[in-house]
Design a protein around this motif. Structure first.
Motif, PDB file in Angstrom:
ATOM      1  N   ALA A 103       0.982  -1.154   0.070  1.00 54.67           N
ATOM      2  CA  ALA A 103       0.044  -0.079   0.224  1.00 54.67           C
ATOM      3  C   ALA A 103       0.844   1.203  -0.017  1.00 54.67           C
ATOM      4  O   ALA A 103       0.531   2.283  -0.412  1.00 54.67           O
ATOM      5  CB  ALA A 103      -0.924   0.056   1.235  1.00 54.67           C
ATOM      6  N   VAL A 104       2.057   1.107   0.339  1.00 55.72           N
ATOM      7  CA  VAL A 104       3.122   2.463   0.716  1.00 55.72           C
ATOM      8  C   VAL A 104       3.514   2.798  -0.909  1.00 55.72           C
ATOM      9  O   VAL A 104       3.658   3.767  -0.998  1.00 55.72           O
ATOM     10  CB  VAL A 104       4.095   1.885   1.341  1.00 55.72           C
ATOM     11  CG1 VAL A 104       5.146   3.135   1.272  1.00 55.72           C
ATOM     12  CG2 VAL A 104       3.776   1.622   2.925  1.00 55.72           C
ATOM     13  N   MET A 105       3.435   1.800  -1.682  1.00 52.03           N
ATOM     14  CA  MET A 105       3.949   2.057  -3.270  1.00 52.03           C
ATOM     15  C   MET A 105       2.769   2.139  -3.960  1.00 52.03           C
ATOM     16  O   MET A 105       2.941   1.574  -5.149  1.00 52.03           O
ATOM     17  CB  MET A 105       5.030   1.114  -3.556  1.00 52.03           C
ATOM     18  CG  MET A 105       6.524   1.173  -2.778  1.00 52.03           C
ATOM     19  SD  MET A 105       7.045   2.831  -2.520  1.00 52.03           S
ATOM     20  CE  MET A 105       7.867   2.640  -3.941  1.00 52.03           C
ATOM     21  N   GLY A 106       1.629   2.714  -3.853  1.00 48.65           N
ATOM     22  CA  GLY A 106       0.566   2.884  -4.694  1.00 48.65           C
ATOM     23  C   GLY A 106      -0.625   2.048  -4.463  1.00 48.65           C
ATOM     24  O   GLY A 106      -1.577   2.181  -5.248  1.00 48.65           O
ATOM     25  N   GLY A 107      -0.600   1.187  -3.671  1.00 49.20           N
ATOM     26  CA  GLY A 107      -1.867   0.428  -3.197  1.00 49.20           C
ATOM     27  C   GLY A 107      -2.868   1.092  -2.386  1.00 49.20           C
ATOM     28  O   GLY A 107      -2.675   2.514  -2.282  1.00 49.20           O
ATOM     29  N   ALA A 108      -3.923   0.665  -2.150  1.00 51.86           N
ATOM     30  CA  ALA A 108      -4.795   1.224  -1.536  1.00 51.86           C
ATOM     31  C   ALA A 108      -4.676   1.494   0.087  1.00 51.86           C
ATOM     32  O   ALA A 108      -4.352   0.711   0.720  1.00 51.86           O
ATOM     33  CB  ALA A 108      -6.409   0.582  -1.508  1.00 51.86           C
ATOM     34  N   ALA A 109      -4.355   2.775   0.609  1.00 52.92           N
ATOM     35  CA  ALA A 109      -4.253   3.106   2.233  1.00 52.92           C
ATOM     36  C   ALA A 109      -5.102   2.185   2.848  1.00 52.92           C
ATOM     37  O   ALA A 109      -4.550   1.788   3.860  1.00 52.92           O
ATOM     38  CB  ALA A 109      -4.439   4.372   2.383  1.00 52.92           C
ATOM     39  N   GLU A 138      10.599  -5.846  -0.867  1.00 57.32           N
ATOM     40  CA  GLU A 138       9.141  -5.612  -1.041  1.00 57.32           C
ATOM     41  C   GLU A 138       8.761  -4.349  -1.612  1.00 57.32           C
ATOM     42  O   GLU A 138       7.899  -4.283  -2.487  1.00 57.32           O
ATOM     43  CB  GLU A 138       8.382  -6.140   0.201  1.00 57.32           C
ATOM     44  CG  GLU A 138       7.037  -6.103   0.051  1.00 57.32           C
ATOM     45  CD  GLU A 138       6.209  -6.697   1.392  1.00 57.32           C
ATOM     46  OE1 GLU A 138       4.960  -6.364   1.419  1.00 57.32           O
ATOM     47  OE2 GLU A 138       6.868  -7.116   2.301  1.00 57.32           O
ATOM     48  N   LEU A 139       9.236  -3.247  -1.026  1.00 57.84           N
ATOM     49  CA  LEU A 139       8.666  -2.039  -1.512  1.00 57.84           C
ATOM     50  C   LEU A 139       9.623  -1.405  -2.892  1.00 57.84           C
ATOM     51  O   LEU A 139       9.394  -0.560  -3.346  1.00 57.84           O
ATOM     52  CB  LEU A 139       9.326  -1.107  -0.383  1.00 57.84           C
ATOM     53  CG  LEU A 139       8.340  -1.038   0.912  1.00 57.84           C
ATOM     54  CD1 LEU A 139       8.889  -0.236   2.165  1.00 57.84           C
ATOM     55  CD2 LEU A 139       6.902  -0.930   0.601  1.00 57.84           C
ATOM     56  N   GLY A 140      10.558  -2.264  -3.179  1.00 62.08           N
ATOM     57  CA  GLY A 140      11.331  -1.876  -4.436  1.00 62.08           C
ATOM     58  C   GLY A 140      12.185  -0.550  -4.045  1.00 62.08           C
ATOM     59  O   GLY A 140      12.450   0.256  -4.975  1.00 62.08           O
TER      60      GLY A 140
END
Length: 106
Positions: free
Chosen positions: A9-15, A95-97
């Motif tokens: 969610a940190v990198m563009g997913g739904a909060a 995981e966060l890239g």
């Protein structure tokens, strides 16, 4: 702390899918501040106050400021990530890239 959080969610997913309480107003607050949008920041600030209280909004603003400043200071001065911290955060960084943003290897 024990809870599982959806780091994607940190990198563009739904909060809302992150598992973090009050994720939507906190995320909107962070996005508005980092996006230098004063109008959106004012609305997001009030949403955090409504959801969590004024003290929590001040704490959130301080965390946003700190996370914005500390990595920039470390990067600007060339402070490397310590080996123990690199090992402890390897899975999360993958995981966060985050390595895509790193000009030097960790």
């Amino acid at each position: 702390t024990g809870p599982d959080y959806g780091l994607d969610a940190v990198m563009g997913g739904a909060a809302e899918d992150s598992g973090l309480p009050h994720a939507a107003p906190l995320n909107a607050f962070c996005e508005a501040i980092c996006g230098h949008d004063a109008t959106a920041a004012a609305a997001a600030r009030e949403a955090v106050v409504t959801a969590m209280g004024r003290e929590a909004m001040v704490d959130a603003a301080a965390v946003i400021a700190a996370f914005n400043a500390y990595p920039r200071m470390a990067d600007a001065t060339g402070i490397p990530l310590e080996e123990a911290k690199a090992a402890a955060t390897a899975e999360m960084r993958a995981e966060l890239g985050l390595e895509a943003f790193n000009r030097r290897s960790v």
